[in-house]
Design an enzyme around this catalytic site. Structure first.
Site, mmCIF file in Angstrom:
data_model
loop_
_atom_site.group_PDB
_atom_site.id
_atom_site.type_symbol
_atom_site.label_atom_id
_atom_site.label_comp_id
_atom_site.label_asym_id
_atom_site.label_seq_id
_atom_site.Cartn_x
_atom_site.Cartn_y
_atom_site.Cartn_z
ATOM 1 N N HIS A 452 0.723 -1.126 -0.033
ATOM 2 C CA HIS A 452 0.025 -0.026 -0.002
ATOM 3 C C HIS A 452 0.782 1.099 -0.095
ATOM 4 C CE1 HIS A 452 1.071 -0.414 4.167
ATOM 5 N NE2 HIS A 452 1.081 0.734 4.272
ATOM 6 N N ASP A 454 1.009 5.010 1.965
ATOM 7 C CA ASP A 454 0.445 5.607 3.263
ATOM 8 C C ASP A 454 -0.602 6.769 2.913
ATOM 9 O OD1 ASP A 454 1.499 3.609 4.794
ATOM 10 O OD2 ASP A 454 3.211 4.719 5.498
ATOM 11 N N HIS A 524 4.641 -0.124 0.063
ATOM 12 C CA HIS A 524 5.490 -1.155 0.951
ATOM 13 C C HIS A 524 4.506 -1.947 1.383
ATOM 14 C CE1 HIS A 524 3.981 2.591 3.120
ATOM 15 N NE2 HIS A 524 4.010 1.658 4.181
ATOM 16 N N ARG A 534 5.423 -9.499 16.737
ATOM 17 C CA ARG A 534 6.266 -8.562 15.752
ATOM 18 C C ARG A 534 5.589 -7.212 16.365
ATOM 19 N NH1 ARG A 534 5.925 -4.820 11.649
ATOM 20 N NH2 ARG A 534 7.565 -4.970 9.934
HETATM 21 O O1 LIG Z 1 4.775 -2.436 10.396
HETATM 22 C C1 LIG Z 1 5.434 -2.129 9.322
HETATM 23 O O2 LIG Z 1 6.501 -2.655 9.136
HETATM 24 C C2 LIG Z 1 4.856 -1.397 8.510
HETATM 25 C C3 LIG Z 1 3.159 -0.948 8.827
HETATM 26 C C4 LIG Z 1 2.813 0.001 7.796
HETATM 27 O O3 LIG Z 1 3.215 0.113 6.577
HETATM 28 C C5 LIG Z 1 1.631 0.933 8.036
HETATM 29 O O4 LIG Z 1 1.071 0.689 9.098
HETATM 30 O O5 LIG Z 1 1.128 1.661 7.099
HETATM 31 FE FE LIG Z 2 2.584 1.801 5.686
#
Ligand SMILES: O=C(O)CCC(=O)C(=O)O
Ligand SMILES: [Fe+2]
Length: 577
Positions: A452, A454, A524, A534
């Site tokens: 996605h 952001d 990403h 995690r």
């Molecule tokens: O947790 C991650 O490594 C990325 C999370 C992410 O891309 C998001 O929450 O928009």
């Molecule tokens: Fe993100």
């Protein structure tokens, strides 16, 4: 002929077809004065009628949905209003529909053929020349008229400016020379497009206004619904015809296919050449409404938008990292992209531990819930406000909650500096997120977080990114700070806009921060977490003050003197490693 004087024609009392036939009859009687008078009157009456229709159409143009209850009532009311509006300036006789013969006469500009001879006979050469030219535009293979025009020009010495096309308003959208500078080419094509749209509108308004209204009493043969359906269908086909009419050049029988898209294409090329990429994007989007899958348009659009984003998202990255112990591990080059960075040493092990601790007591609505991104993981989230609330209620350590806030400030300083932000940054949102594998799910092919962007909605098929809700369009910088590495999978990765090609990977660990601009240059995702949990602190920064995270404002608890102690503690803690 009755004694229809020119005074009584000033309103729209006589129908233009009647006037036309009077003119033609006078013409064949060789009564030139009369012929000129009636033919001219017929032309201007038709013009006025069309203008009145347009005016009344616009006056009662209201949006409604076809399935509104009482639609028939509405149609009736509207018909009433329209009749009233038209009736103000048009006599009942002039409201009657005309035959298709007369429309054909006007379509071929035959009136100007008669007028040409008429004015010639009346020895009004300039007027004759103008009528001849107007007719010739729509009848370019009419040899006799060509000869006449030559005669006016050569023998009679009629001046060039007399050869006026009296209907030129109807042809403005056909002017398509490419001379002049780039800016004027853009202007010209824009006018062309607008003119085409205007004329189509105009034509459609005529369809609406010329159509017959529904009789108040449905007759026995057909029900009111059938009549309404009939009316709607004929209206639709009339409106449909307008596209063809507008794209048929005067004097031609067949319409130019794809007329409007063609103009849009010219416009977009002109805009591109003139360096107006924003305009070019707009125009391409309009073109894509006609051809949503055209690969040339799509790749152009991508090129333009990427260039534009490059402009706005461009940051001179690589500024200093002004926090002791923090180092740049990977930059744009190492991460195979633009506006990306991986920093290490942002948190100490004890800070990670404390935040992990905080994460175990959270419950922010997600507790024990399935991840919104995949059915094979659980997802827990904690906002800063919630942490504060928990601290107030004595459920978590006050200092741990405060730590969350301080870390945010540090991340902001780092991001601000590294990305050389030109404006003040505000927190848009801060979220502590843990993702846990649901045990015994094997051979997963899903992602913990699908690819996605952001701050926009990525559409991988077209490689477009739509900056619209529900995306958080105000986010400018993204930062993800990792807290642990004792899990399996859960790798962060950057991807191409196709959402498939991975361009760089980042393995989370305590104190590692991945920072990037929130726009379309940085799609990403996160690979599946296949074992254990995690946790990461995700932060988004914005330059738009009104989007700042209100929940972070005025939190007096965080301004106590202990804060400094805490900071010193953190520094020594870090250096001790
Ligand atoms: O947790 C991650 O490594 C990325 C999370 C992410 O891309 C998001 O929450 O928009
Ligand atoms: Fe993100």
């Amino acid at each position: 002929g009755s004694g229809l004087s020119s005074e009584s024609l000033s309103g729209l009392s006589a129908p233009y077809d009647e006037l036309y036939y009077r003119g033609v009859r006078a013409y064949f009687r060789e009564d030139w004065e009369r012929a000129a008078e009636f033919l001219e009157k017929s032309i201007s009456t038709r013009d006025k009628l069309q203008q009145t229709r347009r005016k009344c159409h616009d006056e009662y143009k209201e949006d409604f949905t076809l399935w509104d209850l009482g639609i028939l009532d509405w149609i009736q009311v509207r018909a009433e209003c329209v009749r009233f509006c038209m009736g103000r300036s048009v006599s009942p006789a002039a409201l009657l529909p005309v035959s298709s013969d007369i429309e054909y006469e006007f379509g071929t500009r035959n009136a100007y053929n008669y007028l040409q001879v008429t004015y010639y006979k009346l020895d009004k050469m300039a007027k004759a020349a103008s009528a001849a030219h107007t007719f010739f535009v729509a009848n370019p293979s009419h040899l006799e008229m060509r000869n006449n025009i030559e005669k006016y020009r050569r023998l009679l010495g009629v001046k060039e400016e007399s050869f006026l096309d009296r209907e030129r308003e109807q042809e403005q959208h056909w002017v398509s020379s490419t001379e002049g500078n780039l800016q004027s080419a853009v202007k010209k094509w824009k006018e062309c497009v607008n003119e085409t749209l205007k004329q189509t509108e105009e034509c459609r308004a005529q369809c609406v206004m010329a159509s017959r209204v529904i009789p108040e009493e449905p007759d026995n043969v057909q029900g009111i619904y059938e009549r309404a359906a009939d009316l709607s269908l004929s209206l639709l086909s009339c409106k449909q015809m307008c596209v063809t009419l507008v794209s048929t050049r005067p004097g031609r029988v067949s319409a130019l296919e794809d007329f409007l898209p063609l103009q849009l294409e010219h416009l977009h090329i002109a805009q591109f050449k003139a360096g107006d990429l924003k305009g070019a994007v707009e125009t391409l989007r309009s073109l894509l409404l006609f051809y949503p899958t055209d690969s040339d348009f799509l790749s152009n659009l991508e090129l333009y938008t990427q260039t534009l984003e490059g402009d706005t998202e461009a940051q001179e990255t690589g500024g200093p990292v002004p926090v002791v112990g923090v180092t740049v591990t990977m930059d744009d080059q190492g991460l195979n992209g633009t506006n990306r960075v991986v920093l290490d040493g942002v948190l100490s092990q004890s800070e990670c531990d404390r935040l992990m601790q905080l994460a175990t007591v959270m419950g922010d609505g997600y507790r024990g819930r399935r991840s919104p991104h995949t059915p094979h993981e659980k997802f827990e989230g904690l906002t800063v406000l919630r942490a504060l609330k928990l601290a107030q209620d004595g459920l978590v350590n006050q200092s741990d909650a405060r730590l969350l806030h301080e870390i945010g400030e540090t991340v902001k300083v780092l991001m601000d500096s590294y990305f050389r932000s030109h404006s003040v940054l505000y927190f848009a949102y801060t979220h502590l997120v843990c993702r846990s594998a649901i045990p015994e799910v094997l051979g997963r092919s899903d992602l913990s977080h699908p690819v996605h962007v952001d701050n926009c909605i990525l559409e991988p098929e077209t490689r477009q990114c739509w900056r619209e809700a529900p995306a958080f369009t105000h986010r400018d910088l993204s930062a993800v700070l990792y807290l642990n590495d004792d899990f399996e999978g859960g790798e962060f990765f950057f991807a191409d806009r196709d959402a498939k090609t991975v361009t760089a990977r980042v393995k989370p660990k305590c104190g590692r921060l991945v920072g990037f601009t929130s726009g379309p240059v940085n799609p990403h995702g996160v690979t599946a977490v296949t074992a254990a949990r995690r946790c990461a602190l995700a932060l988004w920064l914005t330059t738009e003050k009104h989007h700042r995270d209100m929940r972070l404002k005025n939190c007096p608890q965080w301004k106590k003197p202990r804060q400094r102690e805490e900071q010193r503690e953190r520094k020594s803690d870090r250096q001790a490693r």
